[in-house]
Design a protein around this motif. Structure first.
Motif, PDB file in Angstrom:
ATOM      1  N   GLY A 171      42.643  68.709   5.871  1.00 27.31           N
ATOM      2  CA  GLY A 171      43.597  69.437   6.014  1.00 27.31           C
ATOM      3  C   GLY A 171      45.050  69.826   5.710  1.00 27.31           C
ATOM      4  N   GLY A 172      45.003  70.201   4.545  1.00 24.96           N
ATOM      5  CA  GLY A 172      46.458  71.446   3.822  1.00 24.96           C
ATOM      6  C   GLY A 172      45.860  72.529   4.553  1.00 24.96           C
ATOM      7  N   LEU A 173      46.701  72.904   4.428  1.00 24.10           N
ATOM      8  CA  LEU A 173      47.198  74.741   4.635  1.00 24.10           C
ATOM      9  C   LEU A 173      47.261  75.392   3.842  1.00 24.10           C
ATOM     10  CD1 LEU A 173      50.456  74.318   6.462  1.00 24.10           C
ATOM     11  CD2 LEU A 173      47.855  74.066   7.875  1.00 24.10           C
ATOM     12  N   GLN A 174      46.582  76.717   3.887  1.00 22.64           N
ATOM     13  CA  GLN A 174      45.169  77.694   2.439  1.00 22.64           C
ATOM     14  C   GLN A 174      46.205  78.959   2.983  1.00 22.64           C
ATOM     15  OE1 GLN A 174      40.574  76.075   1.856  1.00 22.64           O
ATOM     16  NE2 GLN A 174      41.559  78.547   2.477  1.00 22.64           N
ATOM     17  N   ASP A 175      46.419  78.953   4.091  1.00 24.20           N
ATOM     18  CA  ASP A 175      47.508  80.634   4.155  1.00 24.20           C
ATOM     19  C   ASP A 175      47.420  80.000   5.419  1.00 24.20           C
ATOM     20  OD1 ASP A 175      48.389  82.607   4.239  1.00 24.20           O
ATOM     21  OD2 ASP A 175      47.249  84.211   3.579  1.00 24.20           O
ATOM     22  N   ASP A 176      48.625  81.078   5.900  1.00 22.57           N
ATOM     23  CA  ASP A 176      49.235  81.318   6.988  1.00 22.57           C
ATOM     24  C   ASP A 176      48.349  82.937   8.030  1.00 22.57           C
ATOM     25  OD1 ASP A 176      51.722  82.403   6.121  1.00 22.57           O
ATOM     26  OD2 ASP A 176      52.900  81.316   8.006  1.00 22.57           O
ATOM     27  N   VAL A 213      47.086  88.887   6.669  1.00 19.69           N
ATOM     28  CA  VAL A 213      47.188  87.829   5.814  1.00 19.69           C
ATOM     29  C   VAL A 213      48.004  87.523   4.374  1.00 19.69           C
ATOM     30  CG1 VAL A 213      44.773  87.100   6.012  1.00 19.69           C
ATOM     31  CG2 VAL A 213      45.241  88.325   3.715  1.00 19.69           C
ATOM     32  N   ASN A 214      48.695  86.800   4.081  1.00 19.26           N
ATOM     33  CA  ASN A 214      50.000  86.943   2.562  1.00 19.26           C
ATOM     34  C   ASN A 214      49.736  87.524   1.536  1.00 19.26           C
ATOM     35  OD1 ASN A 214      52.196  86.066   4.053  1.00 19.26           O
ATOM     36  ND2 ASN A 214      50.902  83.709   4.332  1.00 19.26           N
ATOM     37  N   ALA A 215      50.451  87.792   0.906  1.00 23.19           N
ATOM     38  CA  ALA A 215      49.978  88.666  -0.137  1.00 23.19           C
ATOM     39  C   ALA A 215      49.622  88.043  -1.020  1.00 23.19           C
ATOM     40  CB  ALA A 215      51.312  89.509  -0.627  1.00 23.19           C
ATOM     41  N   ALA A 216      50.271  86.905  -1.590  1.00 21.90           N
ATOM     42  CA  ALA A 216      49.836  86.067  -2.537  1.00 21.90           C
ATOM     43  C   ALA A 216      48.424  85.387  -2.622  1.00 21.90           C
ATOM     44  CB  ALA A 216      50.789  85.268  -2.982  1.00 21.90           C
ATOM     45  N   CYS A 217      47.902  85.564  -1.037  1.00 21.06           N
ATOM     46  CA  CYS A 217      46.559  84.843  -0.660  1.00 21.06           C
ATOM     47  C   CYS A 217      45.574  85.035  -0.567  1.00 21.06           C
ATOM     48  CB  CYS A 217      47.123  84.024   0.429  1.00 21.06           C
ATOM     49  SG  CYS A 217      48.400  82.344  -0.185  1.00 21.06           S
ATOM     50  N   ARG A 253      64.852  85.091   7.520  1.00 25.60           N
ATOM     51  CA  ARG A 253      63.178  84.606   7.757  1.00 25.60           C
ATOM     52  C   ARG A 253      63.632  82.882   8.182  1.00 25.60           C
ATOM     53  NH1 ARG A 253      61.194  80.071   4.408  1.00 25.60           N
ATOM     54  NH2 ARG A 253      61.756  80.597   2.152  1.00 25.60           N
ATOM     55  N   LEU A 254      64.341  82.540   6.697  1.00 24.64           N
ATOM     56  CA  LEU A 254      64.739  81.222   6.377  1.00 24.64           C
ATOM     57  C   LEU A 254      65.665  80.724   7.440  1.00 24.64           C
ATOM     58  CD1 LEU A 254      64.998  77.943   5.444  1.00 24.64           C
ATOM     59  CD2 LEU A 254      66.105  79.681   3.429  1.00 24.64           C
ATOM     60  N   GLU A 255      66.581  81.507   7.994  1.00 24.40           N
ATOM     61  CA  GLU A 255      67.610  81.579   8.843  1.00 24.40           C
ATOM     62  C   GLU A 255      67.033  81.204  10.240  1.00 24.40           C
ATOM     63  OE1 GLU A 255      72.327  83.323   7.883  1.00 24.40           O
ATOM     64  OE2 GLU A 255      70.617  84.480   9.286  1.00 24.40           O
ATOM     65  N   SER A 256      66.118  81.649  10.796  1.00 24.41           N
ATOM     66  CA  SER A 256      64.891  81.568  11.807  1.00 24.41           C
ATOM     67  C   SER A 256      63.785  80.780  11.902  1.00 24.41           C
ATOM     68  CB  SER A 256      64.007  82.969  12.030  1.00 24.41           C
ATOM     69  OG  SER A 256      65.435  83.905  12.898  1.00 24.41           O
ATOM     70  N   GLY A 257      64.173  79.782  10.917  1.00 21.26           N
ATOM     71  CA  GLY A 257      63.487  78.801  10.682  1.00 21.26           C
ATOM     72  C   GLY A 257      61.292  78.847  10.264  1.00 21.26           C
ATOM     73  N   LEU A 258      61.384  80.325   9.596  1.00 19.18           N
ATOM     74  CA  LEU A 258      59.458  80.533   9.503  1.00 19.18           C
ATOM     75  C   LEU A 258      59.591  80.062   8.109  1.00 19.18           C
ATOM     76  CD1 LEU A 258      60.530  84.059  11.263  1.00 19.18           C
ATOM     77  CD2 LEU A 258      59.307  81.182  12.245  1.00 19.18           C
ATOM     78  N   CYS A 259      58.403  79.304   8.243  1.00 24.77           N
ATOM     79  CA  CYS A 259      57.836  79.235   6.914  1.00 24.77           C
ATOM     80  C   CYS A 259      57.052  80.458   5.972  1.00 24.77           C
ATOM     81  CB  CYS A 259      56.661  77.961   6.588  1.00 24.77           C
ATOM     82  SG  CYS A 259      57.131  76.639   7.579  1.00 24.77           S
ATOM     83  N   LEU A 260      57.412  79.980   4.057  1.00 26.66           N
ATOM     84  CA  LEU A 260      56.951  80.810   3.540  1.00 26.66           C
ATOM     85  C   LEU A 260      56.076  79.958   3.122  1.00 26.66           C
ATOM     86  CD1 LEU A 260      57.878  83.382   1.968  1.00 26.66           C
ATOM     87  CD2 LEU A 260      59.125  81.922   0.080  1.00 26.66           C
ATOM     88  N   TYR A 261      54.990  80.923   2.785  1.00 25.58           N
ATOM     89  CA  TYR A 261      53.545  80.017   1.969  1.00 25.58           C
ATOM     90  C   TYR A 261      53.602  79.968   0.676  1.00 25.58           C
ATOM     91  CZ  TYR A 261      49.351  78.030   1.297  1.00 25.58           C
ATOM     92  OH  TYR A 261      48.218  77.642   0.713  1.00 25.58           O
ATOM     93  N   ASP A 303      57.213  76.412   1.784  1.00 23.41           N
ATOM     94  CA  ASP A 303      57.522  75.671   2.576  1.00 23.41           C
ATOM     95  C   ASP A 303      56.012  74.816   2.794  1.00 23.41           C
ATOM     96  OD1 ASP A 303      60.220  76.363   2.871  1.00 23.41           O
ATOM     97  OD2 ASP A 303      59.263  78.432   3.661  1.00 23.41           O
ATOM     98  N   ILE A 304      54.930  75.474   2.849  1.00 19.81           N
ATOM     99  CA  ILE A 304      53.844  74.914   3.432  1.00 19.81           C
ATOM    100  C   ILE A 304      52.434  75.171   1.834  1.00 19.81           C
ATOM    101  CG2 ILE A 304      53.999  75.250   5.721  1.00 19.81           C
ATOM    102  CD1 ILE A 304      52.768  77.758   6.739  1.00 19.81           C
ATOM    103  N   ASP A 305      51.252  74.952   2.258  1.00 19.07           N
ATOM    104  CA  ASP A 305      50.953  75.409   1.108  1.00 19.07           C
ATOM    105  C   ASP A 305      49.654  74.660   0.675  1.00 19.07           C
ATOM    106  OD1 ASP A 305      51.166  72.325  -0.487  1.00 19.07           O
ATOM    107  OD2 ASP A 305      52.861  73.185  -1.741  1.00 19.07           O
ATOM    108  N   THR A 306      48.786  73.806   0.317  1.00 18.87           N
ATOM    109  CA  THR A 306      47.275  72.959  -0.076  1.00 18.87           C
ATOM    110  C   THR A 306      47.333  71.431   0.554  1.00 18.87           C
ATOM    111  OG1 THR A 306      46.558  72.993  -1.675  1.00 18.87           O
ATOM    112  CG2 THR A 306      46.141  75.064  -1.036  1.00 18.87           C
TER     113      THR A 306
END
Length: 372
Positions: A96-101, A115-119, A229-237, A240-243
């Motif tokens: 149920g974890g998040l691999q990427d957004d 997809v995200n650069a690091a992923c 992005r943080l002021e706008s409430g957007l997650c950084l993989y 703020d979110i991960d596996t």
């Protein structure tokens, strides 16, 4: 020996602009320019900031079964994604974890995926491991990706691509930009109106110079991209979110399409669905991602531990900034569910001091996406 850093097609333009370059996700990337992070941030909120995000992964999925295939890996409606539209999606794992957004666009004859650069290496491997015979994965190594963001971005873009004016938030189209077919998405990662533009690498420098020649446009680096992005409430993989976080814990229920979480033929069917759908039904999670407003002047950064009034640890900060547009420090992180109610006062430990914070609604600044 360390592996040599990759360079984006706009690399020499960053050096020309005296950017401060840093290693990021295997690339040599600009973290800031002469203006500095705060002024770049405020310029984006007031005019138009130009971001080089060519380090992101750009992919194409071809074949009649592409939408059905991708839908089997994400809790999002891809089959019914209209042509010319894009959607935010999540790769989930069996726990149920998040691999990427990621972002998915329906361009008619194929799906365009960012997809995200690091992923991106693991995402490409994940897709290939499940790829059916009727779907082909194309990894685009020869394209730049620019983001033009801010309240004046649309007027700047209209001078070069008049058709872009007809687009609204989450539209995705192939348009002619100074003689070059580019993929335009009216979206971004700042909370402002704007576009993300995928450009063939051989034309990237010329088209970028056209945008930089406009009076409203300034280069903006990774530093301000993060605070915007943080002021706008957007997650950084990866922060703020991960596996280890589920969409429910991460307060991303809105990113799970209704027909994937209610009874019906297409409910579930994605990795970790049983656990995620159970969390949605029961609302039984031990922690929640929340926004936090600092009640003192000192910013609270990632990794700061959170406590209740009795000194018991209740969570952790995953992102924090001084809040250049807000005028007060802002952060997001995870707290025990009991403390996730708006206006609850908690404390962050910073250099041995307990700084008061208040659970606050996100976004911290109004999102100004153009919806028509």
């Amino acid at each position: 020996m360390t592996q040599a850093l990759k360079k984006t097609p706009c690399y020499h333009l960053h050096l020309e602009a005296d950017a401060k370059m840093v290693p990021f996700a295997g690339y040599d990337m600009p973290v800031q320019y002469a203006l500095g992070v705060k002024k770049e941030h405020l310029h984006t909120r007031a005019a138009a900031g130009l971001f080089d995000v060519s380090h992101m992964g750009q992919l194409r999925l071809h074949g009649t079964g592409a939408a059905k295939f991708l839908e089997s890996l994400v809790p999002v409606d891809i089959i019914d994604l209209p042509q010319g539209k894009q959607r935010y999606a999540l790769f989930t794992n069996e726990q149920g974890g998040l691999q990427d957004d990621l972002m998915v666009s329906n361009l008619g004859d194929h799906l365009f995926v960012v997809v995200n650069a690091a992923c991106k290496t693991q995402d490409i491997a994940h897709l290939r491991a499940h790829l059916p015979e009727d779907v082909t994965l194309e990894v685009l190594e020869d394209r730049a990706l620019l983001a033009l963001q801010g309240p004046l971005a649309a007027s700047v873009m209209a001078r070069h691509v008049p058709e872009s004016s007809a687009m609204v938030f989450m539209d995705s189209q192939v348009l002619n930009f100074a003689g070059v077919k580019c993929i335009f998405g009216r979206a971004g990662y700042t909370g402002e109106d704007g576009f993300e533009i995928s450009i063939p690498a051989e034309h990237a420098e010329r088209l970028t110079r056209l945008l930089l020649a406009e009076a409203e446009v300034e280069w903006v680096g990774l530093g301000a991209r993060d605070s915007l992005r943080l002021e706008s409430g957007l997650c950084l993989y990866g922060h703020d979110i991960d596996t280890t976080t589920t969409p429910v814990e991460a307060s991303l229920l809105w990113a799970i399409s209704k027909n994937r979480r209610t009874d019906g033929l297409r409910a579930g069917g994605f990795p970790g669905a049983e656990l995620i759908l159970d969390q949605i039904a029961t609302k039984d999670v031990s922690r929640k991602r929340v926004g936090m407003k600092g009640l003192s002047r000192a910013p609270v950064r990632e990794g700061a531990e959170l406590f209740n009034a009795e000194g018991e640890k209740i969570g952790i900060v995953t992102s924090g900034t001084a809040g250049p547009s807000c005028g007060f420090p802002v952060a997001m992180g995870y707290v025990a569910t009991h403390y996730a109610r708006l206006d609850t006062e908690i404390f962050a430990e910073v250099r041995g001091k307990m700084l008061p914070m208040q659970i606050a609604k996100m976004p911290f600044v109004e999102q100004r996406y153009f919806r028509g």
